[in-house]
Write a protein that holds these residues in place. Structure first.
Motif, short mmCIF file in Angstrom:
data_model
loop_
_atom_site.label_atom_id
_atom_site.label_comp_id
_atom_site.label_asym_id
_atom_site.label_seq_id
_atom_site.Cartn_x
_atom_site.Cartn_y
_atom_site.Cartn_z
N LEU A 106 23.99 6.57 60.49
CA LEU A 106 23.21 7.68 61.04
C LEU A 106 23.08 8.76 59.99
O LEU A 106 24.07 9.21 59.43
CB LEU A 106 23.91 8.25 62.28
N THR B 76 20.95 5.30 71.25
CA THR B 76 20.70 6.73 71.29
C THR B 76 21.28 7.36 72.55
O THR B 76 21.88 8.45 72.50
CB THR B 76 19.19 7.02 71.21
N TRP C 175 18.50 10.73 67.30
CA TRP C 175 19.36 10.39 66.18
C TRP C 175 18.58 9.57 65.18
O TRP C 175 17.82 8.67 65.56
CB TRP C 175 20.58 9.61 66.66
#
Length: 252
Positions: free
Chosen positions: A156, A95, A118
């Protein structure tokens, strides 16, 4: 079976109904249009090593101090990322690297409107570096009992909207999957393998009005979705496609 809902289809011939075909698959991933995201720039982030030889020497020095190096790259359905500090948790370290690469600069007005977190959905692949050279493999060779680096590719899941700030010496490019597929000479074995990794997921495509306008056939679709629209970035340099990948590269 069709990949588009009835309200956007242009064919006068209805698709034939077939049984669902989505058993033992992860949940569907929802993709939003690029116009939902604000793109900006921030200070350049120079390369730490002037050459591949220097980068591998730094890896060797790192290994001598801390052991196998852990690296992470994020797939923004991009693969921005970098190696993780030896003494930080995996997701925390990843992150921090993502924020360094793509988050709005701290203390700016853009940073106050965009989260510094994220959503790491899942691990797509592990790539291993057995030696202090350029070669990495999607498996650990049996003779390599002490690998020098493990690179994880994370999927992601982007929110409905977000601010993405790109370092001035880099570019954020949207590349369609058909361009990546079987194109190792141009993109290398890791990025060109992304279509294979992503084929396990079902996808739902949302337009700028928040309506699901396309999906991967095979399962039910929840069309109850709302999308917040943000202004497009004036400094973004990208090519877009509804089912593309995004990756970062140094600006030429």
């Amino acid at each position: 079976m069709t990949a588009v809902p009835s309200h956007v289809t242009r064919s006068s011939i209805p698709a034939k109904d077939v049984l669902r075909f989505d058993e033992r698959q992860p949940e569907a991933i929802r993709l939003y249009p690029l116009s939902n995201y604000t793109f900006g720039t921030k200070e350049a982030q120079p390369e730490e090593d002037p050459s591949v030889k220097d980068r591998l020497k730094r890896l060797e020095d790192y290994y001598g101090k801390y052991g196998m190096r852990r690296s992470g790259e994020g797939v923004l359905p991009a693969s921005p990322g970098d190696w993780l500090d030896y003494n930080v948790d995996e997701i925390q370290g990843f992150t921090e690297r993502m924020n360094e690469r793509l988050a709005a600069p701290p203390g700016t007005s853009l940073a106050s409107t965009s989260p510094q977190t994220w959503n790491v959905h899942s691990t797509l692949a592990n790539w291993w570096r057995p030696n202090f050279d350029q070669f990495m493999y999607p498996f650990l060779p049996p003779h390599a009992t002490r690998p020098k680096e493990c690179k994880k590719l994370y999927l992601l899941q982007l929110p409905e909207s977000r601010v993405l700030s790109v370092p001035k010496n880099m570019k954020l490019l949207a590349v369609p999957l058909f361009e990546l597929y079987d194109n190792s000479p141009r993109y290398g074995p890791q990025i060109s393998a992304l279509p294979h990794y992503l084929s396990r997921f079902r996808w739902e495509f949302v337009d700028e009005e928040g309506k699901v306008v396309a999906w991967t056939p095979g399962g039910a679709v929840d069309e109850r979705v709302k999308t917040k629209i943000l202004a497009g970035g004036e400094h973004a340099s990208n090519e877009s496609n509804g089912n593309g990948e995004v990756y970062m590269e140094d600006a030429k």
